[in-house]
Design an enzyme around this catalytic site. Structure first.
Site, PDB file in Angstrom:
ATOM      1  N   CYS A 184     -47.559 -47.082  45.906  1.00  0.00           N
ATOM      2  CA  CYS A 184     -48.312 -48.286  45.535  1.00  0.00           C
ATOM      3  C   CYS A 184     -47.769 -49.535  46.220  1.00  0.00           C
ATOM      4  CB  CYS A 184     -48.251 -48.448  44.017  1.00  0.00           C
ATOM      5  SG  CYS A 184     -48.924 -50.000  43.414  1.00  0.00           S
ATOM      6  N   TYR A 219     -58.764 -52.698  49.593  1.00  0.00           N
ATOM      7  CA  TYR A 219     -59.341 -51.961  48.464  1.00  0.00           C
ATOM      8  C   TYR A 219     -60.817 -52.299  48.290  1.00  0.00           C
ATOM      9  CZ  TYR A 219     -54.778 -50.289  46.908  1.00  0.00           C
ATOM     10  OH  TYR A 219     -53.571 -49.646  46.825  1.00  0.00           O
TER      11      TYR A 219
END
EC number: 1.8.5.7
Length: 328
Positions: free
Chosen positions: A63, A195
């Site tokens: 992440c 994203y």
């Protein structure tokens, strides 16, 4: 990727139908601050005083948001102060798990939970929202201090200075206005922008997001052609926040998120900047490409239903960057 609704886990993907195919990230729910004296921070409640071995960090090595906190922990020498648990890189029907069968995953070293959402329920049995990393945990009060990476790195920057943290201010007062301005548009169009492109479910949403990604990369290429780091010749949190996206860009975002107009290795200054920070003492230790690539390609079944991991492209991040000589 799922969420808790009133304390019950639901395996649900992001809802983009109501937003015209656009991905919208939820705000972090836990916003308390760890401070040197336990005084309240800008948000949340007080009482979270900096102490050795009181706090624990839950992260994914995949992440980019969690990666920020690991880098700041490394730069400030906080390993003796803040322990770490690493989740499994695969995030499937139960979200992040503590399955330690994948090399580098540790399991939950505090409570032996099976799933990360169980930790959230320990803090709030009726919690509703996404279950994300990083999580800064208070071992004394058995609760979540914060799950907002942008704020955790600022806590790490100063909270432990009087207890023996390494010297270095990555949010210096003289540069705060500039750092905040950079953080704003870099977050929107690059950190979160990839994203928005990758999770878009309409052509229009994708086109808009990917255009902004590459407009901002071009802007960053110009900035980094003028000085070694984003605000000058001093490393700041703005560089760290950008860098965790850049290091994932060619290995993942180019193919998986369809951000394939250019690679970072196509940019002279961005690629040099990427290598410059990677080669700083301790930074490479925070990077795990096996976790990164397995997470994205195998977890996002909506985007990549076969789970096939693409072959590349390859980058040699140990190649000399020359930015120290170029900018002094």
């Amino acid at each position: 990727m799922g969420q808790l609704i009133d304390g019950v886990w639901h395996d649900t993907w992001y809802d983009t139908k109501s937003t015209g195919g656009k991905f919208q990230r939820s705000a972090s729910a836990f916003r308390n601050w760890l401070t040197a004296d336990g005084a309240p921070g800008p948000t949340g409640t007080g009482g979270f005083i900096a102490e050795k071995d009181r706090y624990h960090l839950y992260v994914s090595l995949a992440c980019p948001w969690a990666h920020r906190t690991l880098i700041m922990r490394k730069l400030k020498g906080l390993e003796p102060f803040i322990s770490v648990s690493v989740v499994n890189p695969l995030m499937l029907e139960n979200g992040w798990t503590f399955d330690d069968s994948f090399p580098g995953a540790t399991g939950d070293t505090l409570y032996q939970n099976e799933f990360l959402y169980q930790l959230y329920l320990h803090a709030d049995p009726h919690y509703s929202g996404r279950v994300t990393v990083p999580v800064l945990w208070d071992k004394k009060n058995h609760t979540i201090v914060s799950n907002e990476s942008a704020e955790i790195i600022r806590m790490f920057n100063t909270a432990f200075d009087a207890l023996g943290a390494k010297a270095g201010d990555y949010y210096p007062p003289a540069l705060q206005t500039k750092i905040d301005e950079l953080n704003g548009w870099i977050y929107d169009t690059v950190n979160n922008g990839v994203y928005k492109a990758g999770f878009a479910t309409s052509q229009e949403a994708y086109d808009e997001a990917v255009a902004k990604v590459f407009e901002s990369l071009a802007r960053l290429e110009q900035i980094l052609g003028q000085h070694r780091y984003l605000t000058g010749n001093q490393l700041t949190e703005a560089d760290i926040r950008l860098w965790t996206t850049l290091v994932r860009f060619d290995p993942v975002y180019v193919t998986h998120f369809k951000c394939d107009k250019h690679r970072i290795s196509d940019y002279l200054n961005l690629y040099g900047f990427l290598r410059d920070i990677y080669q700083m003492p301790g930074i490479a230790e925070t990077v795990n490409f096996d976790h990164i690539r397995n997470h994205y390609f195998r977890s996002h079944k909506t985007i990549n239903p076969t789970g096939i991991i693409s072959i590349g492209p390859w980058q040699d991040l140990d190649e000399p960057h020359g930015r120290d000589v170029r900018f002094g």
